[in-house]
Design a protein around this motif. Structure first.
Motif, PDB file in Angstrom:
ATOM      1  N   ARG A  27      89.546  83.766  37.269  1.00 23.27           N
ATOM      2  CA  ARG A  27      88.842  83.034  38.337  1.00 23.27           C
ATOM      3  C   ARG A  27      88.199  81.751  37.841  1.00 23.27           C
ATOM      4  NH1 ARG A  27      87.303  88.300  40.647  1.00 23.27           N
ATOM      5  NH2 ARG A  27      85.446  88.266  39.332  1.00 23.27           N
ATOM      6  N   ALA A  58      91.046  78.284  37.186  1.00 24.51           N
ATOM      7  CA  ALA A  58      91.984  77.931  38.255  1.00 24.51           C
ATOM      8  C   ALA A  58      92.766  76.664  37.927  1.00 24.51           C
ATOM      9  CB  ALA A  58      91.238  77.770  39.577  1.00 24.51           C
ATOM     10  N   GLY A 109      93.938  83.695  45.319  1.00 25.56           N
ATOM     11  CA  GLY A 109      93.341  82.388  45.538  1.00 25.56           C
ATOM     12  C   GLY A 109      93.135  81.577  44.277  1.00 25.56           C
ATOM     13  N   PRO A 164      96.030  78.278  44.718  1.00 31.58           N
ATOM     14  CA  PRO A 164      96.068  78.222  46.181  1.00 31.58           C
ATOM     15  C   PRO A 164      97.422  78.676  46.710  1.00 31.58           C
ATOM     16  CG  PRO A 164      95.012  76.263  45.300  1.00 31.58           C
ATOM     17  CD  PRO A 164      95.568  77.014  44.118  1.00 31.58           C
ATOM     18  N   ASP A 175      88.785  76.973  52.922  1.00 27.78           N
ATOM     19  CA  ASP A 175      87.868  77.406  51.865  1.00 27.78           C
ATOM     20  C   ASP A 175      87.142  78.701  52.205  1.00 27.78           C
ATOM     21  OD1 ASP A 175      86.393  76.288  53.909  1.00 27.78           O
ATOM     22  OD2 ASP A 175      84.916  75.339  52.587  1.00 27.78           O
ATOM     23  N   THR A 197      94.863  82.521  51.067  1.00 26.54           N
ATOM     24  CA  THR A 197      93.559  82.006  50.644  1.00 26.54           C
ATOM     25  C   THR A 197      93.785  80.910  49.606  1.00 26.54           C
ATOM     26  OG1 THR A 197      93.277  83.615  48.864  1.00 26.54           O
ATOM     27  CG2 THR A 197      92.455  84.239  51.031  1.00 26.54           C
ATOM     28  N   SER A 198      92.751  80.107  49.392  1.00 35.36           N
ATOM     29  CA  SER A 198      92.962  78.888  48.613  1.00 35.36           C
ATOM     30  C   SER A 198      91.875  78.589  47.598  1.00 35.36           C
ATOM     31  CB  SER A 198      93.099  77.684  49.562  1.00 35.36           C
ATOM     32  OG  SER A 198      94.178  77.870  50.447  1.00 35.36           O
ATOM     33  N   ARG A 199      90.985  79.536  47.325  1.00 36.35           N
ATOM     34  CA  ARG A 199      89.962  79.293  46.313  1.00 36.35           C
ATOM     35  C   ARG A 199      89.784  80.556  45.477  1.00 36.35           C
ATOM     36  NH1 ARG A 199      84.044  78.852  49.164  1.00 36.35           N
ATOM     37  NH2 ARG A 199      83.328  79.470  47.116  1.00 36.35           N
ATOM     38  N   SER A 219      88.128  84.212  46.615  1.00 38.65           N
ATOM     39  CA  SER A 219      88.144  84.091  48.083  1.00 38.65           C
ATOM     40  C   SER A 219      88.462  85.404  48.773  1.00 38.65           C
ATOM     41  CB  SER A 219      89.159  83.032  48.509  1.00 38.65           C
ATOM     42  OG  SER A 219      90.431  83.328  47.962  1.00 38.65           O
TER      43      SER A 219
END
Length: 538
Positions: free
Chosen positions: A214, A217, A239, A242, A371, A392-394, A397
């Motif tokens: 995490r 990224a 995430g 992304p 987000d 999801t993109s973060r 997330s």
């Protein structure tokens, strides 16, 4: 040095370690802690149950990247929080639970003292990284520093800190102790060189990413692009890359398309994942001789699969070193096409697997900003529906209780996430069974005035266990029940509430809830949610 009480020393030490929020419930034995909390500058959030405090601290930690802190009283309160500590251990989340303990000179066999437990520290030591019991005021600053070291140096884990009741009340000399600054360490150079040699010759690489990545990224994206590697994630890694990236496959390591891609790969790079059975579902992946593994934990680097090359170090620092050692290649059209082909197969499989929940997930996908954070419970709509079908993109997330699989996680975790990042769109996605475990935290969310959609997907009981009973040809019993009016319960504690008969309209309801001045309970009755008599198949 200054003369302080034990309770004052606890909060001075927390402040020294940058703690800005605690989740907790006061009780007779922790009042000396609460006396100093009032003037410490730390924000206090009041969950309605200690299990909720632990899950909220977990959600806070996953969202903020910093340890979450829960303060509870002794005996039953601490044991109420134990399930949350077990969940944090399972998913490698740094959570500190602070509690009083019995007095130093308490009789060894007990005497009926209020909240007396035979050995609450031993109970917590069995599920946390450690249970630290201090014996003097002077020890408290060092013990807090040790707790933060255990939570943040290497693999994140939960810790219990116990301060005996008489030590909380007595005075002594103490000064906060800070952990020395440390730089995240990369794996050793020889291992990096060996991994670069193996990866540099790969024609069909694949990247598997877990929650341990995490904080890496950017490095994961660069590595996927450098190798031209399709990238799949675990639930907790969802995430990190992304899911609209051309090389992203999203979550769902258990799906056949991902397994086939692994079988076809000549090198597999796994970053920050145990490759755990709770992520794979259908047994271990075939990885012998082809696995390069990055993990901060030496034990984790050997869990569930033996790597050809093990890189023990911080994910971001190690990937940076590995990127420097690799030749400067790029993904190219064939790699993107390979990823697109696998993604199409995987999406088809995930939509078949989650067919019953697709309408719910698709409505959510329409409503949620890029987000958004989804705090999910151990519910069918989450692990069959949202896990592999909701993009999801973060990093962080998708907050999900993967390994321990606890019920009741999603709602308090959503509260913790929203407290950690007030600007983030957060939604709680729950089942009608799981929400009953921590239903009281609706009152917490309402008191805080959180713009939080709480989506309760009602399939009239414990649907997964009901299906397993049917599959085993067992008598179907104890799993089907009539749900209460969740929308009315929400309104009763200060939330907004509405009921939907099916998924239609969910997207609009979630959009309005994200802009509201309070939580919104959205009770979504599935078409099959009318209770069936026990003993009858659904």
């Amino acid at each position: 040095m200054s003369t302080v009480t034990g309770g004052e020393a606890v909060f001075a030490a927390l402040v020294a370690h940058g703690v800005d929020t605690v989740f907790g419930i006061p009780g007779t034995h922790n009042l000396e802690i609460y006396r100093h909390l009032a003037t410490s500058g730390i924000r206090h959030v009041s969950p309605r149950h200690e299990q909720g405090a632990g899950y909220a601290a977990d959600g806070y930690a996953r969202t903020s990247g910093r340890p979450g802190v829960a303060v509870v009283t002794s005996g039953p309160a601490l044991l109420n929080a134990a399930a949350a500590v077990g969940q944090a251990w399972s998913d490698s989340v740094p959570v500190l639970v602070v509690s009083p303990g019995l007095p130093l000179r308490h009789p060894g066999l007990g005497n009926g003292y209020l909240h007396e437990a035979r050995d609450q520290g031993a109970a917590m030591a069995a599920i946390a990284a450690a249970s630290i019991r201090v014996t003097s005021v002077a020890e408290i600053p060092v013990a807090v520093a040790q707790a933060f070291a255990l939570m943040t140096a290497g693999r994140p884990r939960p810790v219990h800190l116990e301060v005996p009741l008489d030590v909380l009340l007595e005075s002594g000399e103490a000064a906060p102790v800070r952990l020395p600054e440390r730089r995240p360490a990369a794996a050793d150079g020889a291992s990096v060189a060996a991994a670069a040699t193996l990866l540099g010759t790969a024609a069909r690489p694949i990247l598997l990413v877990g929650g341990g990545a995490r904080g890496a990224a950017a490095q994961v994206a660069r590595m996927a692009e450098r190798l031209g590697a399709p990238t799949a994630t675990t639930a907790n890694g969802k995430g990190v890359l992304p899911e609209d990236h051309p090389l992203a496959l999203g979550a769902g390591l258990h799906l056949p398309a991902v397994r086939e891609l692994v079988e076809d790969a000549d090198v597999v790079l796994a970053v920050g994942t145990e490759l755990a059975p709770s992520d794979l579902w259908a047994g271990p992946l075939p990885l012998d001789g082809r696995l390069v593994r990055v993990d901060v934990d030496p034990l984790g680097a050997l869990a569930n699969a033996t790597p050809a090359v093990a890189l023990v170090g911080d994910a971001a620092a190690t990937l940076d070193a590995l990127l420097e050692a690799l030749p400067g290649t790029g993904p190219g059209a064939p790699a993107v096409e390979r990823a697109a082909s696998c993604r199409a197969r995987k999406q088809a499989e995930s939509r078949v697997e989650g067919a019953e929940w697709l309408a719910v997930v698709d409505e959510l996908a329409q409503a949620l900003p890029r987000d958004a954070i989804v705090a999910a419970d151990s519910a069918m709509v989450c692990y069959y529906g949202a896990l592999a079908n909701l993009p999801t993109s973060r990093p962080g997330s998708f907050l999900y209780p993967t390994g321990f699989g606890t019920l009741g996680y999603g709602l308090p975790a959503a509260v913790g996430a929203k407290v950690a990042d007030p600007a983030a769109p957060v939604v709680a996605l729950l089942g009608d069974g799981g929400i009953m475990f921590t239903l009281a935290e609706l009152a917490t969310a309402a008191e805080l005035g959180l713009a939080l959609p709480v989506v309760v997907v009602d399939n009239a009981g414990y649907g997964e266990i009901r299906n397993e009973m049917i599959d085993r040809d067992d008598p179907v019993h104890a799993v089907t029940f009539r749900s209460p009016d969740f929308a009315a319960i929400g309104r009763a504690v200060g939330c907004s509430g509405l009921t939907l008969e099916g998924p239609a309209g969910l997207a609009d309801a979630v959009r309005r809830a994200l802009a509201a001045d309070r939580p919104t309970v959205i009770h979504l009755r599935m078409p099959s949610s009318a209770p069936t008599p026990e003993g009858a198949a659904r």
